[in-house]
Design an enzyme around this catalytic site. Sequence first.
Site, PDB file in Angstrom:
ATOM      1  N   ASP A 146      -6.256 -10.823  57.405  1.00 31.86           N
ATOM      2  CA  ASP A 146      -6.212 -12.291  57.436  1.00 31.86           C
ATOM      3  C   ASP A 146      -6.225 -12.876  56.032  1.00 31.86           C
ATOM      4  OD1 ASP A 146      -6.295 -12.678  60.182  1.00 31.86           O
ATOM      5  OD2 ASP A 146      -8.485 -12.562  60.245  1.00 31.86           O
TER       6      ASP A 146
ATOM      7  N   TYR B  50     -13.261  -0.644  57.668  1.00 33.70           N
ATOM      8  CA  TYR B  50     -13.472  -1.937  57.024  1.00 33.70           C
ATOM      9  C   TYR B  50     -14.898  -1.992  56.481  1.00 33.70           C
ATOM     10  CZ  TYR B  50      -9.259  -4.169  58.946  1.00 33.70           C
ATOM     11  OH  TYR B  50      -7.968  -4.528  59.226  1.00 33.70           O
TER      12      TYR B  50
END
Lengths: 273, 273
Positions: A57, A115
């Site tokens: 994002d 992540y």
Amino acid sequence: MMAEGRRIRLDLAYDGTDFSGWQRQPGQRTVQHVVETALSRIEGRDRVRARGAGRTDAGVHALGQVADARICTRLDDRALRSALGALFPGDLRPLAVTTAGDGFDACRDAVAKTYRYRLDRTPHGDPFVRRFALWHPHAMDRAALDDALARLPGRRDWAGFAGAASTARTTVRRLTEARYEEEPGAEAGVFTFTGDGFLNHMVRNLVGTLLDVARGRFGPERIDDVLTSRDRTRAGPTAPARGLWLVEVRYPWERGEPRTDGRPEDLRPGDAR
Amino acid sequence: MMAEGRRIRLDLAYDGTDFSGWQRQPGQRTVQHVVETALSRIEGRDRVRARGAGRTDAGVHALGQVADARICTRLDDRALRSALGALFPGDLRPLAVTTAGDGFDACRDAVAKTYRYRLDRTPHGDPFVRRFALWHPHAMDRAALDDALARLPGRRDWAGFAGAASTARTTVRRLTEARYEEEPGAEAGVFTFTGDGFLNHMVRNLVGTLLDVARGRFGPERIDDVLTSRDRTRAGPTAPARGLWLVEVRYPWERGEPRTDGRPEDLRPGDAR
């Protein structure tokens, strides 16, 4: 002329602050756009298409994003990396260019992604990590947090932690790792999540919920509640993008332990070690 | 009303990238301006004056800048730090507020300052340190560099390394430390300079010259040549501001070894340690 060409794997690092995420969007500065434009310039072709393993994002960083592209240039991998290095801006760097098998698909072939989400735990807010971490000086109940984290790994339906924009066909994913660690001296904290795939906003929604547990707003059992109810409104807020890092993408032919080499932990200008 | 007040010492950290340096200049976003504006807002007075220990240039960072100011607010040190933390932007943070002796002058009382200059030694250019280091992937002759560094410490006339804008009455300063170190893995390099004072651009001109020596453009004896001739044109270029950090200011009443705590070395998101 025969357009033979080859497929390449691109390993990329970027500071996501000034990018509108990975995916090409009209009029936006996205990573995909910058990568494709550079490849197109090298080839003198109109459009070269690059596929990314993770659609990060806006504001999300990458230490090890992987992309693939089919190219015709006769520059070898090393020279191509240099050319991309010269064409890319300072906040996007080509870590490696490798000729891949013709069928390589950076997104579809990925079997695991890791992540990290980084917290700045200084009382004053460290000015040097403000682009790369969430400032979170609040006390944290580690026992409650660890309890909540232990409820996460497994093959589960993550619909309750998915963003509204999620377009995935299924919301079932396998999470294999969910942990939180603080540096000695506790000036930084890092969440690590590894799984076979992540839904839109999933990591940020997990972090927002876990931080609420750590502050005592919810009990750890709230995790089960969100998972069972699949109700996004039962989860915590979406943590800001700036703390999130895509650190690694793994492929089935890569052996050994994942290279979770700890870069986000060491990001801040910390104490001498 | 009696304006009794007190003198405070402010310890500050800032990311210098978006500041036009320390010193107040009309129409510019400077650190001094932001500090003075915040103190003025707290007090409701027109102008509070803050004196800085080091007049960092535009783009130069600080981990331990020290300033002083005379204030009337009755907020205690701790509350004042919180108030400043709320008023300051994210790239300027108040590390500490301490009530000082009334005669304290952050600039005049300083007996030593330590600056560091950071190199990014990665082949590709690390996107996460680009605001905070000079990308310098070139081979360096460490023997020649160490020879040149060994010629620096001492009480000397630094006119040949001073910027044109230098307005100091004398160009004589005592340098007590000049060294260069690379991290294991050599992805970052750091110069450290400690002295009783530094002329305008002095550290950046030293670094520019030392890098020229390390690349073989000059021999190490060029250092003596610049010092003796006092001729700026014999020295190397001025290294960019973004690699430079004011890491510590020392006062005579502080005992023990300087706190050169290594923050710049650890800035990059490096290997796990």
